[in-house]
Design a protein around this motif. Structure first.
Motif, short mmCIF file in Angstrom:
data_model
loop_
_atom_site.label_atom_id
_atom_site.label_comp_id
_atom_site.label_asym_id
_atom_site.label_seq_id
_atom_site.Cartn_x
_atom_site.Cartn_y
_atom_site.Cartn_z
N UNK A 46 -39.73 94.44 77.83
CA UNK A 46 -38.60 93.61 76.84
C UNK A 46 -37.96 94.51 76.05
N UNK A 47 -38.06 95.67 76.10
CA UNK A 47 -37.68 97.02 75.33
C UNK A 47 -35.98 96.96 75.42
N UNK A 48 -35.41 96.79 76.59
CA UNK A 48 -34.22 96.81 76.83
C UNK A 48 -33.54 95.62 77.23
N UNK A 49 -34.14 94.79 77.38
CA UNK A 49 -33.66 93.40 77.78
C UNK A 49 -32.93 92.51 76.77
N UNK A 50 -31.70 92.37 76.70
CA UNK A 50 -31.15 91.44 76.04
C UNK A 50 -31.37 89.99 75.97
N UNK A 51 -32.07 89.26 74.90
CA UNK A 51 -32.42 88.05 74.85
C UNK A 51 -32.06 87.77 73.46
N UNK A 52 -31.98 86.34 72.98
CA UNK A 52 -31.46 85.70 71.83
C UNK A 52 -32.87 85.94 70.86
N UNK A 53 -34.08 85.75 71.30
CA UNK A 53 -35.31 85.57 70.58
C UNK A 53 -36.43 85.67 71.44
N UNK A 54 -37.69 86.08 71.11
CA UNK A 54 -38.87 86.02 71.64
C UNK A 54 -40.09 85.20 71.13
N UNK A 55 -40.79 84.80 71.72
CA UNK A 55 -42.19 84.21 71.49
C UNK A 55 -43.15 85.33 71.69
N UNK A 56 -44.02 85.43 70.84
CA UNK A 56 -44.75 86.85 70.91
C UNK A 56 -46.12 86.61 70.35
N UNK A 58 -43.82 92.59 67.07
CA UNK A 58 -43.58 93.61 67.82
C UNK A 58 -42.22 94.61 67.24
N UNK A 59 -42.55 95.47 66.17
CA UNK A 59 -41.89 96.03 65.11
C UNK A 59 -40.85 96.84 65.80
N UNK A 60 -40.99 97.34 66.89
CA UNK A 60 -40.29 98.29 67.79
C UNK A 60 -39.16 97.40 68.37
N UNK A 61 -39.09 96.21 68.67
CA UNK A 61 -38.06 95.37 69.05
C UNK A 61 -37.14 94.99 67.95
N UNK A 62 -36.04 94.93 68.07
CA UNK A 62 -34.98 94.59 66.93
C UNK A 62 -34.85 93.09 67.16
N UNK A 63 -35.15 92.35 68.19
CA UNK A 63 -34.75 91.01 68.58
C UNK A 63 -35.62 90.15 67.65
#
Length: 366
Positions: free
Chosen positions: A57-67, A71-76
C-alpha cells in the motif's frame, strides 16, 4: 459487476460509526467506492490486515484504509480496528448493498393447495410451490425455483434461480441458496440381490438451519429415515455433495468439491479443504481442519489437523509428502544397493572354500 461506487460520497466518520475503531487523519475524507490493494482508486476505501500488505500500500493511491494498527509511514487517512477484513465487509453491507423493494407474488407462479406466504415476499415468475408449502416473511424466490410439498422456507431467505427444494424439507431464517442447488434429492441407497440393485425408498427429509449459505450446484440428499442436517451458520462452497443422513455441525466451512458419504457426523467449526472426501459412518470432532484433497477413511478426534490420502496427522502427512518428492533418488539408491548386494553374493559363491577355511580357523582359535 463493476467496481462498487456510491452516487453520493460518505465520510470516514460515517464509516467509523459502523465499524468503530480510531481515526488517524481527516475524519471528513470522502469515500465513494471500495477497492482492493491491487487496484488503485483515489476515491475508494481499502484495507490492510497485516504488515506484509502494508508494503504493497506504500505507493497505492486510495482515499483511506482500514488497518490492524496505525501505519505512521503512510500518509493516507486510516481507521484502526481489530479485524480490518470484517470491518470492510460491514462497510460493504451497510453502504454498498442496495436493499430490494418487495416485488410481491408474480402472476406466473404455480401454487398448490394450502400454500402460506408471509409478509413482503419477492416471488418471481415461473416459481413452483407444492401443496402445504410455508414461505416466511421477506423471502425472495427467483425464477425457476421449485419448492416441494410440505416444505418450509424461513424468514429473509433467498433462493436464486433454478434452486430445487424437494418435498418435506425445512430451511431456517436468512438461508441463502445459490443457483442449481438441489436439496432433498433421494439418497444413494440400494440393496443388491441376485445381481441387481434394488432401490431403498428414501423417506426422510433435510433440515437447513438459520444463517446457512449453500453455493451453486450443491447437493444435500434426503435421509433414508430421519433427516440430513446442516446446522446454523455453516457455509458451503460450490459443487459440494452431502449424502443422506449426514449431520454438518454449526459454523463449518466446506470448500468446493468436498464429498461427504452417508451417515457421517461432523462437529462444529470444522474446516474441510477443497476436493476432500469423507467416507461413510465417520465421526469428525469439533474444530477439526481437513486439508484439501484429503481422503478421510477413519473418524477424527476434536481439535486435530489432518491431511493426505489416507488422512493422517498433519505433521506425519508433511513428512510423507516430503518423502514422495525424494522417490526418484530413493529408487536409484535401492537399485544401487541391489547391484552391490548381487556383486557380493557372486563373490561369495566363487570363494566357498576360503570362507570355510576362515570359519574353521576361527573355531580352532576358540
Amino acid at each position: 459487476m463493476s467496481k462498487p461506487q456510491l452516487p453520493t460520497p460518505i465520510t470516514l466518520a460515517q464509516i467509523q460509526e459502523v465499524v468503530g475503531g480510531t481515526i488517524h487523519g481527516d475524519s471528513q475524507t470522502p469515500i465513494s467506492g471500495l477497492t482492493s490493494l491491487g487496484q488503485a482508486d483515489p476515491q475508494a476505501l481499502s484495507f490492510i490486515t497485516n504488515d506484509k500488505m502494508s508494503k504493497a500500500a506504500a505507493n497505492l493511491p486510495v482515499a483511506a484504509l482500514l488497518v490492524h494498527r496505525h501505519l505512521s509511514d503512510l500518509a493516507v487517512p486510516q481507521i484502526v480496528v481489530d479485524n480490518p477484513m470484517l470491518a470492510f465487509a460491514r462497510v460493504a453491507q451497510t453502504f454498498f448493498v442496495r436493499p430490494q423493494a418487495p416485488r410481491g407474488v408474480a402472476e406466473q407462479v404455480t401454487q398448490g393447495a394450502d400454500v402460506r406466504i408471509g409478509a413482503d415476499p419477492s416471488i418471481w415468475p415461473f416459481v413452483t410451490l407444492g401443496d402445504r408449502v410455508t414461505i416466511g416473511n421477506r423471502v425472495t424466490l427467483y425464477p425457476g425455483v421449485f419448492v416441494g410439498s410440505d416444505s418450509t422456507i424461513g424468514d429473509d431467505s433467498v433462493l436464486y434461480p433454478n434452486v430445487v427444494v424437494r418435498e418435506g424439507c425445512t430451511l431456517g431464517a436468512r438461508v441463502i441458496i445459490h443457483s442449481g442447488t438441489v436439496i432433498g434429492a433421494d439418497g444413494f441407497g440400494y440393496v443388491q440381490h441376485q445381481g441387481r440393485h434394488h432401490k431403498i425408498p428414501q423417506l426422510g427429509g433435510v433440515v437447513i438451519e438459520d444463517d446457512v449459505e449453500l453455493g451453486a450446484n450443491v447437493t444435500v440428499d434426503r435421509a433414508t429415515f430421519g433427516r440430513t442436517m446442516v446446522k446454523r451458520g455453516t457455509k458451503v462452497d460450490n459443487l459440494v455433495q452431502i449424502a443422506h443422513n449426514v449431520t454438518v455441525g454449526e459454523h463449518c466451512i466446506l470448500v468446493a468439491q468436498v464429498g461427504i458419504a452417508g451417515s457421517t457426523t461432523i462437529g462444529h467449526h470444522v474446516m474441510i479443504g477443497g476436493q476432500a472426501g469423507l467416507s461413510d459412518h465417520l465421526t469428525i470432532g469439533d474444530q477439526v481442519m481437513i486439508a484439501a484433497k484429503s481422503g478421510v477413511n477413519r473418524s477424527v478426534e476434536s481439535n486435530q489437523i489432518v491431511g493426505g490420502i489416507p488422512a493422517m496427522p498433519r505433521e506425519k502427512a508433511l513428512r510423507v509428502q516430503g518423502v514422495i518428492f525424494q522417490l526418484p533418488e530413493l529408487k536409484q539408491l535401492v537399485r544401487d544397493l541391489e547391484q552391490r548386494v548381487a556383486t557380493l553374493e557372486t563373490r561369495m559363491k566363487k570363494t566357498p572354500g576360503r570362507i570355510a577355511r576362515t570359519q574353521a580357523a576361527r573355531s580352532n582359535k576358540r
